[in-house]
Design an enzyme around this catalytic site. Sequence first.
Site, PDB file in Angstrom:
ATOM      1  N   PRO A   2      64.759  -8.580  -6.017  1.00 56.50           N
ATOM      2  CG  PRO A   2      64.300  -8.895  -3.778  1.00 56.50           C
ATOM      3  CD  PRO A   2      63.933  -8.048  -4.944  1.00 56.50           C
ATOM      4  CD  GLU A   3      63.898 -11.574 -11.569  1.00 52.49           C
ATOM      5  OE1 GLU A   3      63.469 -12.737 -11.702  1.00 52.49           O
ATOM      6  OE2 GLU A   3      63.513 -10.624 -12.272  1.00 52.49           O
ATOM      7  CG  HIS A  91      62.462   2.236   3.964  1.00 56.85           C
ATOM      8  ND1 HIS A  91      61.157   2.678   4.037  1.00 56.85           N
ATOM      9  CD2 HIS A  91      63.129   3.178   3.258  1.00 56.85           C
ATOM     10  CE1 HIS A  91      61.045   3.826   3.387  1.00 56.85           C
ATOM     11  NE2 HIS A  91      62.231   4.154   2.911  1.00 56.85           N
ATOM     12  NE  ARG A 109      60.297   0.955  -4.999  1.00 58.80           N
ATOM     13  CZ  ARG A 109      60.614   1.105  -6.259  1.00 58.80           C
ATOM     14  NH1 ARG A 109      60.034   0.374  -7.166  1.00 58.80           N
ATOM     15  NH2 ARG A 109      61.514   1.980  -6.611  1.00 58.80           N
ATOM     16  NE  ARG A 151      46.994 -21.890 -19.657  1.00 61.39           N
ATOM     17  CZ  ARG A 151      47.386 -21.938 -18.392  1.00 61.39           C
ATOM     18  NH1 ARG A 151      47.479 -23.081 -17.766  1.00 61.39           N
ATOM     19  NH2 ARG A 151      47.664 -20.841 -17.751  1.00 61.39           N
TER      20      ARG A 151
END
Length: 270
Positions: A2-3, A91, A109, A151
Amino acid sequence: MPELPEVETTRAGIAPLIRDRPIGQVILRAASLRQPLAPELASRLPGQRVHAVERRGKYLILRLDDGSLLLHLGMSGSLRFLPATTPPGKHDHVDLVFGGDCLRLRDPRRFGLLLWTDGEPLNHPLLRDLGPEPLSDGFDADFLYRVSRKRATAIKPFLMNSRIVVGIGNIYANEALFAAGIHPKRAAGRISAVRYRLLVHHIRRILEAAIAQGGTTLNDFRNEQGKPGYFAQRLQVYGRGQEPCPKCARPIQQALIGQRSSYYCAHCQR
DNA sequence: AAATTCTCCTGAAGGC
DNA sequence: TGCCTTCAGGAGAATT
């Protein structure tokens, strides 16, 4: 995995199904995901009504009567809305029952997260210090240019840092940098304002296209959710090590940057 | 402060 | 066919 587009698709999909409805039983089948599942979830939630389903980065926020649920799908999490009598799979860790239906969380997971918070959820430690939404007005080239000065970090992990900007995972970081012609190892502080403008444009374009495609799965949300629609879009470089670059045909490079696999064209990206 | 490394977990893929 | 090993990956926590 999932993004942001998939999380937004999920949010839009479940919101009309559970908004203004009271939660009945809460079934916890696992002891923990990324962190322990508090037993108070099962005791405090029943009877509370869902007032809103919001998203912050890749977190989903369910605002209830007396507090909020924070939900993160991690790597492999998904939500489905189905009859409460449907036998759970191996799951399927959590059910929020709504009448005869339930919102069921599956996460093989178990990198996901589900927790209860009493106060304003946006002030929760996990959300408090998050950067701007990539599709909001608060995210633009001037912002990225400003926060990147001095940075030395490579631009790719910089983009994936949720304190800088939320919701840009490994796949889209690779794709956006390719589209903008920026080398993923280039120091964030050594990128011009002009190039950040191009980068922001492509981040927006890619995320919006992905959301638009994810939206096509909304109609059958009540059934098996199936594969996220946005995967159908052609990824230009991600997962394509050694394949020819779509622009110049030279082989796509693969390298670890900040412990994450990165794909890029050493010729087109500088 | 910033950068880097570690950690959770298990399905998938590759090697033999 | 099947067992064993390796890898991927979001993001907070720990470490340098």
